[in-house]
Design a protein around this motif. Structure first.
Motif, PDB file in Angstrom:
ATOM      1  N   PHE A  12       0.863  -1.186   0.000  1.00  0.00           N
ATOM      2  CA  PHE A  12       0.000   0.000   0.000  1.00  0.00           C
ATOM      3  C   PHE A  12       0.895   1.229   0.000  1.00  0.00           C
ATOM      4  O   PHE A  12       1.732   1.400   0.893  1.00  0.00           O
ATOM      5  CB  PHE A  12      -0.900  -0.017   1.234  1.00  0.00           C
ATOM      6  CG  PHE A  12      -2.003   1.005   1.248  1.00  0.00           C
ATOM      7  CD1 PHE A  12      -3.284   0.671   0.831  1.00  0.00           C
ATOM      8  CD2 PHE A  12      -1.770   2.309   1.697  1.00  0.00           C
ATOM      9  CE1 PHE A  12      -4.317   1.606   0.857  1.00  0.00           C
ATOM     10  CE2 PHE A  12      -2.788   3.244   1.727  1.00  0.00           C
ATOM     11  CZ  PHE A  12      -4.075   2.894   1.302  1.00  0.00           C
ATOM     12  N   ILE A  13       0.729   2.099  -1.003  1.00  0.00           N
ATOM     13  CA  ILE A  13       1.570   3.293  -1.147  1.00  0.00           C
ATOM     14  C   ILE A  13       0.703   4.539  -1.093  1.00  0.00           C
ATOM     15  O   ILE A  13      -0.262   4.658  -1.850  1.00  0.00           O
ATOM     16  CB  ILE A  13       2.328   3.282  -2.492  1.00  0.00           C
ATOM     17  CG1 ILE A  13       3.181   2.020  -2.639  1.00  0.00           C
ATOM     18  CG2 ILE A  13       3.200   4.524  -2.626  1.00  0.00           C
ATOM     19  CD1 ILE A  13       3.776   1.856  -4.030  1.00  0.00           C
ATOM     20  N   THR A  14       1.041   5.483  -0.216  1.00  0.00           N
ATOM     21  CA  THR A  14       0.387   6.793  -0.274  1.00  0.00           C
ATOM     22  C   THR A  14       1.266   7.712  -1.115  1.00  0.00           C
ATOM     23  O   THR A  14       2.492   7.610  -1.100  1.00  0.00           O
ATOM     24  CB  THR A  14       0.184   7.398   1.122  1.00  0.00           C
ATOM     25  OG1 THR A  14       1.466   7.735   1.691  1.00  0.00           O
ATOM     26  CG2 THR A  14      -0.558   6.443   2.030  1.00  0.00           C
ATOM     27  N   GLY A  15       0.620   8.611  -1.844  1.00  0.00           N
ATOM     28  CA  GLY A  15       1.381   9.513  -2.697  1.00  0.00           C
ATOM     29  C   GLY A  15       1.887   8.856  -3.965  1.00  0.00           C
ATOM     30  O   GLY A  15       2.892   9.282  -4.539  1.00  0.00           O
ATOM     31  N   HIS A  16       1.198   7.824  -4.430  1.00  0.00           N
ATOM     32  CA  HIS A  16       1.682   7.036  -5.565  1.00  0.00           C
ATOM     33  C   HIS A  16       1.599   7.773  -6.893  1.00  0.00           C
ATOM     34  O   HIS A  16       2.242   7.362  -7.865  1.00  0.00           O
ATOM     35  CB  HIS A  16       0.895   5.729  -5.669  1.00  0.00           C
ATOM     36  CG  HIS A  16      -0.530   5.909  -6.096  1.00  0.00           C
ATOM     37  ND1 HIS A  16      -1.481   6.496  -5.282  1.00  0.00           N
ATOM     38  CD2 HIS A  16      -1.182   5.600  -7.251  1.00  0.00           C
ATOM     39  CE1 HIS A  16      -2.644   6.533  -5.908  1.00  0.00           C
ATOM     40  NE2 HIS A  16      -2.490   5.994  -7.107  1.00  0.00           N
ATOM     41  N   THR A  17       0.829   8.864  -6.967  1.00  0.00           N
ATOM     42  CA  THR A  17       0.692   9.585  -8.228  1.00  0.00           C
ATOM     43  C   THR A  17       1.796  10.621  -8.428  1.00  0.00           C
ATOM     44  O   THR A  17       1.882  11.247  -9.484  1.00  0.00           O
ATOM     45  CB  THR A  17      -0.670  10.298  -8.310  1.00  0.00           C
ATOM     46  OG1 THR A  17      -0.785  11.207  -7.205  1.00  0.00           O
ATOM     47  CG2 THR A  17      -1.817   9.296  -8.272  1.00  0.00           C
ATOM     48  N   GLY A  18       2.627  10.817  -7.417  1.00  0.00           N
ATOM     49  CA  GLY A  18       3.730  11.766  -7.519  1.00  0.00           C
ATOM     50  C   GLY A  18       4.909  11.182  -8.269  1.00  0.00           C
ATOM     51  O   GLY A  18       4.902  10.025  -8.716  1.00  0.00           O
ATOM     52  N   PHE A  19       5.954  11.982  -8.404  1.00  0.00           N
ATOM     53  CA  PHE A  19       7.167  11.574  -9.116  1.00  0.00           C
ATOM     54  C   PHE A  19       7.815  10.341  -8.490  1.00  0.00           C
ATOM     55  O   PHE A  19       7.997   9.304  -9.135  1.00  0.00           O
ATOM     56  CB  PHE A  19       8.123  12.776  -9.139  1.00  0.00           C
ATOM     57  CG  PHE A  19       9.547  12.443  -9.446  1.00  0.00           C
ATOM     58  CD1 PHE A  19       9.904  11.912 -10.671  1.00  0.00           C
ATOM     59  CD2 PHE A  19      10.550  12.694  -8.508  1.00  0.00           C
ATOM     60  CE1 PHE A  19      11.238  11.611 -10.955  1.00  0.00           C
ATOM     61  CE2 PHE A  19      11.864  12.407  -8.773  1.00  0.00           C
ATOM     62  CZ  PHE A  19      12.222  11.860 -10.002  1.00  0.00           C
ATOM     63  N   LYS A  20       8.142  10.424  -7.201  1.00  0.00           N
ATOM     64  CA  LYS A  20       8.749   9.275  -6.516  1.00  0.00           C
ATOM     65  C   LYS A  20       7.780   8.104  -6.446  1.00  0.00           C
ATOM     66  O   LYS A  20       8.177   6.948  -6.616  1.00  0.00           O
ATOM     67  CB  LYS A  20       9.183   9.667  -5.099  1.00  0.00           C
ATOM     68  CG  LYS A  20      10.420  10.511  -5.030  1.00  0.00           C
ATOM     69  CD  LYS A  20      10.690  11.024  -3.623  1.00  0.00           C
ATOM     70  CE  LYS A  20      11.139   9.925  -2.703  1.00  0.00           C
ATOM     71  NZ  LYS A  20      11.526  10.446  -1.360  1.00  0.00           N
ATOM     72  N   GLY A  21       6.510   8.411  -6.191  1.00  0.00           N
ATOM     73  CA  GLY A  21       5.516   7.356  -6.080  1.00  0.00           C
ATOM     74  C   GLY A  21       5.364   6.545  -7.347  1.00  0.00           C
ATOM     75  O   GLY A  21       5.197   5.321  -7.312  1.00  0.00           O
ATOM     76  N   THR A  22       5.436   7.219  -8.496  1.00  0.00           N
ATOM     77  CA  THR A  22       5.307   6.509  -9.776  1.00  0.00           C
ATOM     78  C   THR A  22       6.496   5.588 -10.012  1.00  0.00           C
ATOM     79  O   THR A  22       6.331   4.428 -10.415  1.00  0.00           O
ATOM     80  CB  THR A  22       5.173   7.514 -10.934  1.00  0.00           C
ATOM     81  OG1 THR A  22       4.048   8.359 -10.708  1.00  0.00           O
ATOM     82  CG2 THR A  22       4.986   6.789 -12.254  1.00  0.00           C
ATOM     83  N   TRP A  23       7.704   6.086  -9.776  1.00  0.00           N
ATOM     84  CA  TRP A  23       8.885   5.227  -9.901  1.00  0.00           C
ATOM     85  C   TRP A  23       8.763   4.019  -8.969  1.00  0.00           C
ATOM     86  O   TRP A  23       9.082   2.888  -9.352  1.00  0.00           O
ATOM     87  CB  TRP A  23      10.154   6.010  -9.574  1.00  0.00           C
ATOM     88  CG  TRP A  23      10.718   6.826 -10.700  1.00  0.00           C
ATOM     89  CD1 TRP A  23      10.452   8.134 -10.983  1.00  0.00           C
ATOM     90  CD2 TRP A  23      11.661   6.392 -11.691  1.00  0.00           C
ATOM     91  NE1 TRP A  23      11.167   8.541 -12.086  1.00  0.00           N
ATOM     92  CE2 TRP A  23      11.918   7.502 -12.534  1.00  0.00           C
ATOM     93  CE3 TRP A  23      12.321   5.192 -11.935  1.00  0.00           C
ATOM     94  CZ2 TRP A  23      12.806   7.436 -13.617  1.00  0.00           C
ATOM     95  CZ3 TRP A  23      13.210   5.115 -13.012  1.00  0.00           C
ATOM     96  CH2 TRP A  23      13.439   6.218 -13.837  1.00  0.00           C
ATOM     97  N   LEU A  24       8.294   4.235  -7.743  1.00  0.00           N
ATOM     98  CA  LEU A  24       8.142   3.143  -6.779  1.00  0.00           C
ATOM     99  C   LEU A  24       7.118   2.124  -7.258  1.00  0.00           C
ATOM    100  O   LEU A  24       7.353   0.908  -7.168  1.00  0.00           O
ATOM    101  CB  LEU A  24       7.728   3.715  -5.422  1.00  0.00           C
ATOM    102  CG  LEU A  24       7.539   2.719  -4.283  1.00  0.00           C
ATOM    103  CD1 LEU A  24       8.797   1.896  -4.041  1.00  0.00           C
ATOM    104  CD2 LEU A  24       7.125   3.455  -3.007  1.00  0.00           C
TER     105      LEU A  24
END
Length: 350
Positions: A12-24
């Motif tokens: 479960f990832i919060t902030g997944h739509t951001g730059f770091k979140g997308t790479w993750l």
């Protein structure tokens, strides 16, 4: 690290739509994880999340980290093994303009996600991603260690220091039993990489300038920052999440930053960018330095290296060349997802 650990894991990832979140998300997709993301719509237009069409390959929930009820409901339904908390208001200059929203997101958002973890029995490993700026900056020439004083100066940095204290309190108040999930915080430096479109960040500013045929404008060329490619810190987060999943005693606070040889000034970073980009790219100093920011900031990552076996993999020159290569390939019509996934494969050796 071997990302095959994540095959079949629910993350479960919060902030997944951001730059770091997308790479993750894309690392975990390649590892075979089952990813659920919880975030607002992408914070920029364009965005890496939209360009890579990552929404098609994960379970993506549009939600505000300040919405406690929706967050708890979403996490319970996802029943994750591992939770990575990236959602934040991440910009120093914006925090001066809107301090209230910054504190609401970065402090109460942390309270909400930890409460959601407390109410989700499946979770075994949780990491709160903060920043190198949580430390009280004394302009030392050496790196800050995990046991140094926490006291960020500006509203962004200070709110992240508060987020660390919230995590500490929850860890000792609610997660001290043997069967409780492992709780850690991860502090990384200034992250750079392909697909970052944020305002008031050095590499996006460089790319916007050179692609428009303009000179790059720099506010603080003599400021030293722990610049590192986004894959460096993400590999650290994933390794920490894995290690504490396997052994709760390893939970704690960890720094993830570059080696000293890659800790450069902003001016040196931009010079490397111009050299890698070519085509006559150049820069000059902008007269207005803006609101207060630290002049010298570096991390001591001895603990991460000794305890987790983590080490930086790409030096600053390779990080910059990977960014210019990513951007030029996109300009030439290559698919953003394929470019990103290829660099992930190169980094992790898969």
């Amino acid at each position: 690290m071997d990302i095959s650990f994540y095959k079949g894991k629910k993350v479960f990832i919060t902030g997944h739509t951001g730059f770091k979140g997308t790479w993750l998300c894309r690392i975990l997709m390649q590892a075979g994880a089952e990813v659920t993301g919880y975030a607002l719509v992408p914070p920029t237009n364009p965005s890496l999340f939209a360009l890579t069409k990552t929404v098609n390959d994960i379970h993506s929930i549009t939600g505000d980290i300040r919405n406690r009820e929706l967050l708890i409901k979403s996490m319970k339904e996802a029943a994750p093994d591992i939770v990575l908390h990236l959602a934040a208001q991440p910009l120093v200059r914006l925090s001066y303009k809107d301090p209230v929203s910054t504190y609401e997101t970065n402090v109460m958002g942390t309270v909400n996600i930890l409460d959601a973890v407390r109410m989700t029995p499946s979770v075994r490993s949780f990491i709160n991603i903060t920043t190198d700026k949580v430390y009280k900056n004394k302009e030392w020439l050496w790196g800050y260690r995990e046991d140094e004083e926490l006291c960020g100066y500006d509203p962004y940095s200070n709110s992240k220091s508060c987020s660390e204290l919230v995590t500490y309190s929850y860890q000792h108040s609610f997660f001290s039993e043997d069967d409780s999930p492992a709780i850690s915080t991860a502090r990384s430096g200034n992250v750079i990489g392909g697909g970052d479109y944020a305002a008031d960040r050095i590499i996006p500013d460089c790319i916007r300038a050179v692609t428009s045929g303009k000179e790059i404008m720099i506010r603080n060329p003599h400021s030293t920052r722990p610049y590192q490619h986004v894959l460096e810190c993400l590999s650290g987060y994933l390794l920490l999440a894995q290690k504490q999943y396997e052994d709760k005693k390893l939970a704690g606070s960890y720094n993830f930053g570059p080696d000293d040889t890659s800790c450069v000034t902003t001016g040196e970073l931009v010079e490397l960018f111009c050299s890698s980009w070519g085509n006559g790219a150049s820069w000059r100093i902008l007269g207005d330095g803006g609101p207060h920011e630290a002049n010298f900031l570096k991390l001591d990552c001895s603990k991460s290296k000794a305890v987790l076996g983590w080490n930086p993999h790409w030096d600053i020159e390779l990080a910059i060349s990977s960014i210019t290569d990513w951007q030029k390939r996109l300009i030439n019509g290559d698919n953003a997802a394929k470019i990103t996934d290829k660099q992930i494969q190169e980094y992790f050796g898969v």
